[in-house]
Scaffold this motif. Structure first.
Motif, PDB file in Angstrom:
ATOM      1  N   THR A 131     148.840  -5.355  82.754  1.00  0.00           N
ATOM      2  CA  THR A 131     147.631  -6.423  83.259  1.00  0.00           C
ATOM      3  C   THR A 131     146.481  -6.065  82.584  1.00  0.00           C
ATOM      4  OG1 THR A 131     146.774  -4.546  84.840  1.00  0.00           O
ATOM      5  CG2 THR A 131     148.883  -5.874  85.521  1.00  0.00           C
ATOM      6  N   PRO A 132     145.293  -7.245  82.699  1.00  0.00           N
ATOM      7  CA  PRO A 132     144.338  -6.856  82.045  1.00  0.00           C
ATOM      8  C   PRO A 132     143.456  -5.737  82.703  1.00  0.00           C
ATOM      9  CG  PRO A 132     144.611  -9.214  82.560  1.00  0.00           C
ATOM     10  CD  PRO A 132     145.765  -8.383  83.198  1.00  0.00           C
ATOM     11  N   GLN A 133     143.494  -5.316  83.960  1.00  0.00           N
ATOM     12  CA  GLN A 133     142.869  -4.200  84.440  1.00  0.00           C
ATOM     13  C   GLN A 133     143.502  -2.902  83.634  1.00  0.00           C
ATOM     14  OE1 GLN A 133     140.326  -4.396  86.151  1.00  0.00           O
ATOM     15  NE2 GLN A 133     140.022  -1.872  86.558  1.00  0.00           N
ATOM     16  N   GLN A 134     144.797  -2.836  83.745  1.00  0.00           N
ATOM     17  CA  GLN A 134     145.511  -1.535  83.038  1.00  0.00           C
ATOM     18  C   GLN A 134     144.998  -1.646  81.611  1.00  0.00           C
ATOM     19  OE1 GLN A 134     149.660  -2.728  83.986  1.00  0.00           O
ATOM     20  NE2 GLN A 134     149.878  -1.046  85.234  1.00  0.00           N
ATOM     21  N   ALA A 135     144.808  -2.734  80.983  1.00  0.00           N
ATOM     22  CA  ALA A 135     144.586  -2.686  79.489  1.00  0.00           C
ATOM     23  C   ALA A 135     142.973  -2.015  79.531  1.00  0.00           C
ATOM     24  CB  ALA A 135     144.667  -3.910  78.867  1.00  0.00           C
ATOM     25  N   ILE A 136     141.993  -2.444  80.369  1.00  0.00           N
ATOM     26  CA  ILE A 136     140.669  -1.943  80.185  1.00  0.00           C
ATOM     27  C   ILE A 136     140.701  -0.457  80.376  1.00  0.00           C
ATOM     28  CG2 ILE A 136     138.559  -1.968  81.293  1.00  0.00           C
ATOM     29  CD1 ILE A 136     138.937  -5.025  81.855  1.00  0.00           C
ATOM     30  N   GLN A 137     141.515  -0.033  81.340  1.00  0.00           N
ATOM     31  CA  GLN A 137     141.290   1.535  81.840  1.00  0.00           C
ATOM     32  C   GLN A 137     141.910   2.167  80.936  1.00  0.00           C
ATOM     33  OE1 GLN A 137     143.386   1.088  85.643  1.00  0.00           O
ATOM     34  NE2 GLN A 137     141.354   0.794  86.659  1.00  0.00           N
ATOM     35  N   PHE A 138     143.316   2.174  80.081  1.00  0.00           N
ATOM     36  CA  PHE A 138     143.920   2.978  79.347  1.00  0.00           C
ATOM     37  C   PHE A 138     142.764   2.780  77.906  1.00  0.00           C
ATOM     38  CE2 PHE A 138     146.660  -0.677  77.805  1.00  0.00           C
ATOM     39  CZ  PHE A 138     146.386  -0.513  76.420  1.00  0.00           C
ATOM     40  N   ASP A 139     142.557   1.570  77.601  1.00  0.00           N
ATOM     41  CA  ASP A 139     141.714   1.400  76.280  1.00  0.00           C
ATOM     42  C   ASP A 139     140.498   2.185  76.312  1.00  0.00           C
ATOM     43  OD1 ASP A 139     141.147   0.374  73.867  1.00  0.00           O
ATOM     44  OD2 ASP A 139     140.459  -1.586  74.623  1.00  0.00           O
ATOM     45  N   ARG A 140     140.070   2.282  77.359  1.00  0.00           N
ATOM     46  CA  ARG A 140     138.533   3.206  77.247  1.00  0.00           C
ATOM     47  C   ARG A 140     138.821   4.524  77.957  1.00  0.00           C
ATOM     48  NH1 ARG A 140     134.501  -0.096  75.758  1.00  0.00           N
ATOM     49  NH2 ARG A 140     134.870  -2.548  75.920  1.00  0.00           N
ATOM     50  N   LYS A 141     140.058   4.886  78.355  1.00  0.00           N
ATOM     51  CA  LYS A 141     140.295   6.121  78.626  1.00  0.00           C
ATOM     52  C   LYS A 141     140.118   6.461  80.186  1.00  0.00           C
ATOM     53  CE  LYS A 141     141.260  10.806  76.839  1.00  0.00           C
ATOM     54  NZ  LYS A 141     141.279  11.727  75.704  1.00  0.00           N
ATOM     55  N   GLN A 142     139.706   5.523  80.948  1.00  0.00           N
ATOM     56  CA  GLN A 142     139.392   5.640  82.453  1.00  0.00           C
ATOM     57  C   GLN A 142     140.720   5.973  83.221  1.00  0.00           C
ATOM     58  OE1 GLN A 142     137.825   1.793  83.111  1.00  0.00           O
ATOM     59  NE2 GLN A 142     136.091   2.036  81.981  1.00  0.00           N
ATOM     60  N   GLN A 143     141.967   5.690  82.835  1.00  0.00           N
ATOM     61  CA  GLN A 143     143.059   5.969  83.123  1.00  0.00           C
ATOM     62  C   GLN A 143     144.110   6.371  82.214  1.00  0.00           C
ATOM     63  OE1 GLN A 143     143.560   6.335  86.531  1.00  0.00           O
ATOM     64  NE2 GLN A 143     141.777   5.607  87.308  1.00  0.00           N
ATOM     65  N   ALA A 144     145.104   7.264  82.751  1.00  0.00           N
ATOM     66  CA  ALA A 144     146.354   7.730  81.838  1.00  0.00           C
ATOM     67  C   ALA A 144     146.971   6.099  81.589  1.00  0.00           C
ATOM     68  CB  ALA A 144     147.295   8.486  82.416  1.00  0.00           C
ATOM     69  N   TYR A 145     147.609   6.020  80.208  1.00  0.00           N
ATOM     70  CA  TYR A 145     148.554   5.016  79.958  1.00  0.00           C
ATOM     71  C   TYR A 145     149.660   4.713  80.829  1.00  0.00           C
ATOM     72  CZ  TYR A 145     151.259   1.743  77.175  1.00  0.00           C
ATOM     73  OH  TYR A 145     151.996   0.796  76.755  1.00  0.00           O
ATOM     74  N   PRO A 146     149.763   3.532  81.529  1.00  0.00           N
ATOM     75  CA  PRO A 146     150.850   3.278  82.414  1.00  0.00           C
ATOM     76  C   PRO A 146     152.155   3.607  82.329  1.00  0.00           C
ATOM     77  CG  PRO A 146     149.891   1.196  81.746  1.00  0.00           C
ATOM     78  CD  PRO A 146     149.102   2.248  80.990  1.00  0.00           C
ATOM     79  N   TYR A 147     152.493   3.589  80.907  1.00  0.00           N
ATOM     80  CA  TYR A 147     154.218   3.517  80.768  1.00  0.00           C
ATOM     81  C   TYR A 147     154.260   4.355  79.595  1.00  0.00           C
ATOM     82  CZ  TYR A 147     153.788  -0.912  83.435  1.00  0.00           C
ATOM     83  OH  TYR A 147     153.482  -1.951  84.363  1.00  0.00           O
TER      84      TYR A 147
END
Length: 356
Positions: free
Chosen positions: A31-47
């Motif tokens: 999702t766009p939200q997941q992409a933003i989060q992992f791209d900027r290291k705000q969250q772990a990569y989802p998969y």
């Protein structure tokens, strides 16, 4: 040139809209939200899969009149390492970005983008099955027509299927993958059920491998569950598990899996096919079932291969966020067999390259 601090910044710089898909354990749209989060290291990569993010990046030009032309779409397949927390390794990500920017500066944007992944250590090529499934999923998402291979598969399945006939050999993997992404449609649903019941084993196996990327209708799931408990072919058993793997663990899986795994003190080559499918595709099942995890690890510890398979599967489980803690709780337990305790003692030896 504006400062580039993420993959999104890079694609914005070159005037491309990006859609991300994960191609690791199974194919998922990010999702766009997941992409933003992992791209900027705000969250772990989802998969995460084998400590990497396996990305397919669909790039479409957003500049001028070209944005509507399908010919402008480009797909990058990127394999980017993850850190111990499962987030993108920013050092390698930034090194990748710099390599792309350098090519654009030296060769111009169009040529730089077209040659972006040539000789890149971050590029990978999906295998034939994965590529067919990805193209089928992408075409459906973009509302594109099916390939000619799909019509061939439908025609084959509408006819009288003989499990001993070799007529399936003229069919393309692309058509089977396109059938799998449409199993929620009435005709394709019934034809998939017919294939699982009557088609030759190689066709069934290919269909199962395509179904692993889909949320299955209940009737197809139940058909696979029934076949899993009855099947004698170890390769097909593993294929059924793969087809079921994207779904949640259901109680109907317990008896078939425990029955197929069998004796804890033995692990032959037939067992390895099933264990490998569970380890690679179903960590979410294993994380919720300590007994299933214990059976797998005990069997691997008793395998007569100098603990090669045990070390490889342990590495697989220890790298996944859901199975890491249950694994080490098991391996530290005082209630494991002496053989499993001995296997634990060999964990820090050099890991061979392949399961024998």
């Amino acid at each position: 040139m504006n400062k580039i601090e993420s993959l999104s910044d890079l694609f914005n710089m070159v005037g491309c809209q990006v859609t991300y898909y994960d191609l690791g354990r199974c194919i998922n749209r990010i999702t766009p939200q997941q992409a933003i989060q992992f791209d900027r290291k705000q969250q772990a990569y989802p998969y995460p899969f084998r400590q990497h993010a396996w990305l397919a990046c669909l790039l479409r030009n957003t500049q001028g009149e070209r944005q509507e032309q399908n010919t402008e779409a480009v797909i990058w397949f990127l394999k980017l390492p993850l850190d111990e927390a499962g987030a993108l390794n920013l050092g390698t990500r930034d090194h990748f970005i710099k390599s792309i920017v350098d090519k654009i500066l030296h060769k111009g944007q169009e040529e730089g983008l077209s040659e972006a992944l040539e000789d890149s250590p971050y590029a990978f090529k999906p295998d034939q099955e994965r590529m067919a499934s990805f193209h089928a999923i992408l075409a459906k998402d973009l509302h594109q027509d099916t390939s000619r291979y799909f019509a061939d598969v439908i025609q084959y399945l509408r006819g009288d299927i003989d499990s001993h006939s070799d007529s399936w050999q003229s069919l393309g993997l692309q058509g089977i993958a396109e059938l799998a992404v449409r199993v929620d449609q009435p005709e394709e649903h019934q034809l998939a059920l017919k294939a699982l019941a009557k088609a030759p084993a190689p066709f069934v196996s290919a269909l199962c491998h395509a179904l692993e990327h889909q949320a299955l209708p209940n009737e197809i799931r139940d058909s696979l569950l029934a076949k899993l408990g009855e099947e004698q072919d170890p390769m097909l058993r593993a294929s059924y598990v793969r087809a079921l793997s994207k779904g949640e663990f259901v109680e109907q899986l317990l008896l078939p899996l425990f029955g197929l795994l069998g004796d804890l003190s033995q692990c032959n080559d037939d067992d390895i096919h099933l264990i490998a499918a569970l380890a690679a595709k179903c960590p979410h099942w294993i994380a919720l079932n300590p007994q299933l995890l214990r059976i797998i690890m005990e069997k691997l510890a008793h395998r007569q291969d100098a603990f090669i398979a045990f070390k490889q599967i342990t590495a697989e489980f220890s790298q996944h966020p859901e199975t890491k803690q249950p694994l080490w709780q098991l391996l530290r337990s005082e209630r494991i067999s002496s053989q499993l305790a001995q296997a634990v003692g060999h964990l820090f030896a050099q890991t061979p390259k392949s399961v024998q």
